[in-house]
Design a protein around this motif. Sequence first.
Motif, PDB file in Angstrom:
ATOM      1  N   THR A   1      -0.584   8.857   5.469  1.00 25.57           N
ATOM      2  CA  THR A   1      -1.754   8.206   4.879  1.00 25.57           C
ATOM      3  C   THR A   1      -1.339   6.981   4.075  1.00 25.57           C
ATOM      4  N   TYR A   2      -2.121   5.937   4.179  1.00 25.24           N
ATOM      5  CA  TYR A   2      -2.049   4.770   3.290  1.00 25.24           C
ATOM      6  C   TYR A   2      -3.313   3.945   3.519  1.00 25.24           C
ATOM      7  N   GLU A   3      -3.661   3.151   2.547  1.00 29.50           N
ATOM      8  CA  GLU A   3      -4.881   2.354   2.616  1.00 29.50           C
ATOM      9  C   GLU A   3      -4.791   1.339   3.760  1.00 29.50           C
ATOM     10  N   GLY A   4      -5.822   1.335   4.615  1.00 25.74           N
ATOM     11  CA  GLY A   4      -5.878   0.363   5.706  1.00 25.74           C
ATOM     12  C   GLY A   4      -5.129   0.773   6.950  1.00 25.74           C
ATOM     13  N   LYS A   5      -4.690   2.010   7.040  1.00 25.91           N
ATOM     14  CA  LYS A   5      -3.915   2.454   8.217  1.00 25.91           C
ATOM     15  C   LYS A   5      -4.679   2.143   9.506  1.00 25.91           C
TER      16      LYS A   5
ATOM     17  N   LYS B   1       0.845  -1.188   0.000  1.00 27.97           N
ATOM     18  CA  LYS B   1       0.000   0.000   0.000  1.00 27.97           C
ATOM     19  C   LYS B   1       0.895   1.257   0.000  1.00 27.97           C
TER      20      LYS B   1
END
Length: 432
Positions: A404-408, A346
């Motif tokens: 920020t990143y997907e699934g944080k 990600k």
Amino acid sequence: MRILIIGSGGREHALAAVIAKSKKATELFCIGHNAGIASLTTMVSIPLCDHNGIAEFAVQHAIEFAVIGPDEALVGGLADVLEAQGIPCFGPTKVASQLEGSKSYAKAFMVRNHIPTPSYEVFTDIVTAREHLSRSSFPLVVKADGLALGKGVVIAETIEEAEEALQAMMVEKVFASSGQTVVIEEFVSGPEVSLLVLSDGTHVKPLVSCMDHKRAFDGDQGPNTGGMGVIAPNPFYSEQVAAECMESIVLPTIAALKRDGSPFVGCLFFGLMLTSGGPVVIEYNCRFGDPEAEVALTLLEGDALEILLSCRNGTLDRVPVVSRKESACSVTLASGGYPVRYEKGKVITISDLPQNTTVYHGGTTYDEQGNLVTDGGRVLHVVGTGDTLAKAIHVAYKAVDAVTYEGKQYRRDIGKRALQEEEHGSSCIHNP
């Protein structure tokens, strides 16, 4: 000096960061993969289990000092292998590392040397272990004997939960051979303290005390993890408690190891619980804790490499070990689904970090397009510092918002209990 750091998580990034500041450090190498560490060192791809390969690399590249981070490398005897090749190491021998490598070994060591620890029984047969449960009161604690990435401890509120833990460890082998033997331990309660102590085998010097947050979710809910955040100093660890722990736990441990012919050189982690009857040892770790190292090393003053070298050279008593009179808070940013199942790759964006923050990489890499991406369960450790704990927590969470990143995934209550202790005080600390 040419320095080799073994390991590539958040702990090793913190070690690399402080070592790189030393005037003694001329070139740094690191075993593993980590995008953050790669900005400070030359990364080398050798499996941690390939001790001979690591030693061969160290000899070929004229390494003058090796710093070993991970538990599995120490428990497996990497320090012994490197020292045999003439490479001085910060890290204990294989024998001394058994304090972490085997919980049953550690418990027997403590009992033998009159170091306070909860009562326990050891089992290698699930039938006998179940019979013990039928005679036990609850809650109690079920522990896999060997290394389990910080996840091999179950606090069982009921006999059903304890039996499920035994089934997972001894039959389903979720921790492989580490669960062939289990320790069933008396449940005790009280504030927990993570204490990192440097040792040269004879002398000891503690770093700042810490409070870890092991459970995955807010309110200490969910499964145990490798650590979702930590604050320092620990407000429950008063000067009075510290003096008692040094006298009844730390010094007797180091003295017993030396007396047994396995003096401890490195960082010994004491997992303490401050019960109503006094402090007890819940566990030993034979290395810097993670995420404790991220805050302890951030607050450490002076030349870190000189301090680590003094442990190896038996001169720790001649080197000052001082922590800044500040507070620190580290919030772990994990991959969605950690610690069970999670995806990698990600894309991570970090922008506009506030002052007084440091981001240590736990599990990161670069993809083929050059993007910084997730590459592990615990991705980043975001550390904020301040002249009060409240300020440190505030700035750490401002930094969390900058990532920020997907699934944080992260806990939103790191340091909450410590703040409450600072505000109201505690009645559960033992007064000797």
